[in-house]
Design an enzyme around this catalytic site. Structure first.
Site: not given
Length: 278
Positions: A37, A63-64, A90, A141, A154, A158, A187
């Site tokens: 994370d 940090d992805v 994720n 998503s 976003y 996605k 969610v």
């Protein structure tokens, strides 16, 4: 895929859906789970819960948006538990606004919501192809199948993440590589709460529409999807109908989305009249 005795890496797993998936996979008998994370302490807390329950886990900060960070996760997993069998991309970010938002915001969304998946594939695909098996799981998503009013970066990124997953499945499915995308709607996660708190009317509207799932419910759906090796994992099954209607008549769907947008504007006027920027 049977999770038992598999090595799993998850990003964005310090809370919410990622944490629920990490704990579910450990409970299913994973040989080792690398929980990562951006907040390292969150990742370590999830890993500690897995260890306390008798599983094997390693908590790491990552940090992805950095390819080196993702490579570091894979190297840590391989050094501690063995070759990575399942990589769960994720981590994600919701940026509000339209085409007018800065290149910095668009770039951040692209790096986290798309390039992180590219980096994960680069890191694990060679070994998976050599072994003839492996699994890539992306949290994408329902916005990637439909859209997300007032959150163009976003929705667009996605969509791109799903396109990448489709390409990976087509190109490498016959080499034993399985690919799945998770496409939930609302969610109850920190990401949703933060988005609502920042005034994102689309997030608020989706949350008020009902069928707000808990992270564990999504994780349960993911576990079934992986077991069945399904490409499209839909925790909210009604999304399938929305996608079908979109494909059947795109003009009618666009008209319906404009009506939905008007409803969101009404909610926004009532709750945050100063933020009606749709």
């Amino acid at each position: 895929m049977d999770i038992a005795n598999k090595v799993v890496v998850l990003t964005g797993a310090g809370n919410g859906i990622g944490a629920a998936m990490a704990q579910s996979m450990a409970a299913a008998g994973a040989r080792g789970v690398v929980v990562s994370d951006l907040n390292e302490s969150d990742a370590q807390r999830v890993a500690a819960r897995i260890i306390a329950s008798g599983g094997n886990a390693l908590g790491m900060g990552a940090d992805v948006s950095s390819e080196a960070a993702i490579q570091g996760l894979v190297e840590a997993a391989e050094g501690t538990f063995g070759p990575v069998d399942l990589f769960c991309s994720n981590a994600g970010i919701v940026d509000e606004g339209g085409v007018e938002v800065s290149d910095t915001i668009w770039g951040r969304s692209w790096d986290i919501n798309v390039m992180a998946h590219v980096y994960a594939a680069r890191a694990v695909l060679p070994g998976m192809i050599q072994r003839g098996s492996g699994y890539l799981l992306s949290t994408c998503s329902a916005a990637g199948l439909l859209t997300s009013p007032n959150a163009a970066p976003y929705a667009v990124t996605k969509h791109a993440a799903i396109a990448l997953a489709e390409w990976l499945s087509i190109m490498h499915g016959d080499a034993g590589i399985r690919v799945s995308v998770i496409c939930p709607q609302a969610v109850r996660t920190r990401l949703l709460e933060d988005s609502i708190g920042s005034g994102n009317s689309a997030s608020r509207a989706f949350a008020q529409m009902g069928n707000l799932l808990e992270p564990q419910e999504v994780a349960n759906c993911v576990m079934r999807g992986i077991a069945n090796e399904e490409f499209l994992i839909l925790p909210h099954p009604e999304v399938k109908g929305f996608v079908q209607r979109k494909a059947e008549n795109i003009d009618r769907w666009l008209s319906g989305m404009r009506r939905f947008l008007a409803q969101i504007r009404n909610v926004n006027d009532l709750v945050h009249p100063e933020k009606n920027v749709l």
